[in-house]
Enzyme design. Structure first.
Site, PDB file in Angstrom:
ATOM      1  N   CYS A 192      -4.748   2.805  -3.591  1.00  0.00           N
ATOM      2  CA  CYS A 192      -3.272   2.978  -3.092  1.00  0.00           C
ATOM      3  C   CYS A 192      -2.333   2.135  -3.351  1.00  0.00           C
ATOM      4  CB  CYS A 192      -3.714   3.540  -1.348  1.00  0.00           C
ATOM      5  SG  CYS A 192      -4.699   4.814  -1.187  1.00  0.00           S
ATOM      6  N   ASP A 233       2.771  -5.084   7.967  1.00  0.00           N
ATOM      7  CA  ASP A 233       1.622  -4.150   7.587  1.00  0.00           C
ATOM      8  C   ASP A 233       0.272  -5.124   7.616  1.00  0.00           C
ATOM      9  OD1 ASP A 233      -0.791  -2.800   6.642  1.00  0.00           O
ATOM     10  OD2 ASP A 233       0.165  -1.856   4.946  1.00  0.00           O
ATOM     11  N   HIS A 241       0.916  -1.204   0.127  1.00  0.00           N
ATOM     12  CA  HIS A 241       0.006  -0.053   0.150  1.00  0.00           C
ATOM     13  C   HIS A 241       0.902   1.269   0.086  1.00  0.00           C
ATOM     14  CE1 HIS A 241      -2.860   2.671   1.764  1.00  0.00           C
ATOM     15  NE2 HIS A 241      -3.726   2.014   1.514  1.00  0.00           N
ATOM     16  N   LYS A 264     -10.470  -0.538  10.305  1.00  0.00           N
ATOM     17  CA  LYS A 264     -10.712  -1.800   9.597  1.00  0.00           C
ATOM     18  C   LYS A 264     -11.046  -2.928  10.331  1.00  0.00           C
ATOM     19  CE  LYS A 264      -7.260  -0.008   6.149  1.00  0.00           C
ATOM     20  NZ  LYS A 264      -8.028   0.349   5.036  1.00  0.00           N
ATOM     21  N   GLN A 315      -4.841  -5.149   6.835  1.00  0.00           N
ATOM     22  CA  GLN A 315      -5.705  -6.413   6.025  1.00  0.00           C
ATOM     23  C   GLN A 315      -5.992  -7.701   6.671  1.00  0.00           C
ATOM     24  OE1 GLN A 315      -8.030  -5.083   4.238  1.00  0.00           O
ATOM     25  NE2 GLN A 315      -7.259  -3.011   3.596  1.00  0.00           N
TER      26      GLN A 315
HETATM   27  N1  PLP Z   1      -2.076  -0.836   4.621  1.00  0.00           N
HETATM   28  C1  PLP Z   1      -2.853  -1.660   3.921  1.00  0.00           C
HETATM   29  C2  PLP Z   1      -2.714  -2.965   3.344  1.00  0.00           C
HETATM   30  C3  PLP Z   1      -4.088  -0.834   3.906  1.00  0.00           C
HETATM   31  O1  PLP Z   1      -5.126  -1.493   3.142  1.00  0.00           O
HETATM   32  C4  PLP Z   1      -4.176   0.230   4.357  1.00  0.00           C
HETATM   33  C5  PLP Z   1      -5.744   1.082   4.085  1.00  0.00           C
HETATM   34  O2  PLP Z   1      -6.301   0.884   3.275  1.00  0.00           O
HETATM   35  C6  PLP Z   1      -3.254   1.167   4.821  1.00  0.00           C
HETATM   36  C7  PLP Z   1      -2.068   0.371   5.048  1.00  0.00           C
HETATM   37  C8  PLP Z   1      -3.465   2.407   5.372  1.00  0.00           C
HETATM   38  O3  PLP Z   1      -4.414   2.298   6.439  1.00  0.00           O
HETATM   39  P1  PLP Z   1      -5.082   3.859   7.569  1.00  0.00           P
HETATM   40  O4  PLP Z   1      -5.502   4.376   6.223  1.00  0.00           O
HETATM   41  O5  PLP Z   1      -5.875   3.376   8.379  1.00  0.00           O
HETATM   42  O6  PLP Z   1      -3.619   4.354   8.060  1.00  0.00           O
END
Ligand code: PLP
Length: 399
Positions: free
Chosen positions: A358, A194, A117, A220, A197
């Site tokens: 993203c 990370d 992401h 999430k 998900q």
């Molecule tokens: N990493 C992954 C894999 C994501 O799907 C997301 C959000 O869609 C993020 C990071 C970023 O999360 P946040 O916007 O809650 O900080």
């Protein structure tokens, strides 16, 4: 499952029942989480940590109880390893800044994967500009998995840190984190996961994964927006400088200099989101009461069923076909722009996400500008998967 706990799912859009399939972006909130927020402001609101008065102590107890709950939830060794952040993005920025300061020098390498992401790419590019580090990317195969053979050859004597998504927000692939973490550690690298998900869909154990850092977002996983978590190995956090300066993170301030608070407070400058931490803990209790076995089973059956229905649509291509994937289906339909598809489905009451998600390097990998993405949560139903497939057929016939 537990659909009645989510009041928003009873609403209609454009006079049709809401079919909410954008759960990878954010999940809806159960009544208990909404109540936890209201109740906190109604009866326990006071700033935490510094107050000697009753309400401040109660609010502090709740905030620290939430931290301890998250420690258990992630199987961390100590609550000092649990840092509250605004979300995954802030947690990764914290690591890029503070770990970058303590551990990375010019020409050191940070290894990412092609499925990251943007929040696990851009903080490293900013550090690249500040410190002259180098970035390398482990490629993704056609089926949407990390190319493990290529991964081994991406490590060099200058590689210091491997950053990877536990599960891809586009492909749904659940990566073999333990195997990659072992590979990284054999090359004397640290590992950042990370887990934005994965935390909503499977039990996450930081010790079993063998990671050094892990980040996730409350919103999430049925929790509120604006709160997230960074897990960090205590010995590494100890060696890192603070991320931001301010109240809460200090031991003693004089005009000649400041000493910093112990972990985890060193990384928590300013008034923390103590209502959010309590509501996040409530959301995690909701997940625990529902049970991982039931959640995983339901989401796997639903994803398999939806995949079969979508595969039967002529011209539809699914991206990411790894076994045991997250309940996420990314796709395109030949001859229809993803934005048109998303907009027309919306008019049928079906909320999916369209665009680059993203993850533009991943879009480049597949040679597309964007994709459609349907993502499921525990409350989605087979009927909603049918509605998606029927909606797609209907839209397809318009072109
Ligand atoms: N990493 C992954 C894999 C994501 O799907 C997301 C959000 O869609 C993020 C990071 C970023 O999360 P946040 O916007 O809650 O900080």
């Amino acid at each position: 499952m537990r659909r009645d706990d989510f009041p928003i799912l009873r609403r209609e859009v454009y006079g049709r029942p809401l079919v909410y399939l954008d759960n990878a972006a954010t999940t809806q909130k159960p009544q208990c989480v909404i109540d936890a927020i209201t109740e906190a402001y109604q009866s326990v609101n006071a700033n935490v940590h510094r107050g000697v008065h009753f309400l401040s102590q109660k609010a502090t107890e709740r905030h620290e109880a939430a931290r301890e709950h998250i420690r258990k939830f992630l199987h961390a060794r100590s609550a000092t390893e649990i840092v509250f952040t605004r979300g995954t993005t802030e947690a990764i920025n914290l690591i890029a800044t503070a770990y970058g300061e303590a551990f990375l020098r010019e020409d050191d390498e940070v290894l990412l994967t092609e499925m990251e992401h943007h929040s696990d790419i851009v903080p490293w590019q900013l550090l690249q500009q500040r410190k002259g580090i180098r970035l390398r990317m482990i490629p993704v195969t056609e089926t949407g998995e990390i190319d493990l053979a290529a991964a081994e050859s991406c490590f060099t004597p200058r590689t210091r840190l491997l950053c990877m998504a536990h599960a891809s927000n586009v492909l749904g692939t659940v990566n073999p984190v333990r195997q990659l973490a072992d590979m990284a550690h054999a090359h004397n690298c640290h590992v950042l996961v990370d887990a934005a998900q994965s935390v909503p869909h499977l039990p996450v154990d930081v010790q079993a994964l063998g990671c050094d850092f892990l980040a996730f977002s409350g919103h999430k996983v049925y929790g509120p927006t604006g709160i997230g978590v960074l897990y960090g190995r205590e010995d590494l956090l100890e060696q890192m400088p603070p991320y931001q300066g301010g109240g809460e993170m200090i031991a003693r301030v004089a005009l000649t200099g400041t000493t910093f608070a112990d972990l985890p407070y060193k990384f928590e400058a300013g008034t923390p989101d103590y209502v959010g931490s309590h509501a996040l803990s409530t959301a995690l209790s909701f997940v625990e009461e529902t049970g991982w076995e039931a959640i995983c089973r339901h989401e796997a059956v639903l994803t398999r069923y939806a995949t079969e229905r979508l595969q039967a649509i002529p011209g539809l291509r699914i991206y990411g076909t790894a076994a045991g994937k997250d309940p996420v289906i990314a796709f395109n339909v030949q001859g229809i722009h993803h934005l048109d598809l998303g907009t027309l489905l919306d008019r049928l009451g079906i909320a999916i996400r369209t665009g680059h998600h993203c993850a533009q390097p991943l879009m480049d990998r597949y040679g597309v500008e964007g994709m459609c993405r349907a993502s499921f949560a525990m409350y989605n139903t087979m009927e909603e998967a049918d509605a998606l497939a029927e909606g797609l057929e209907r839209v397809r016939k318009m072109f």
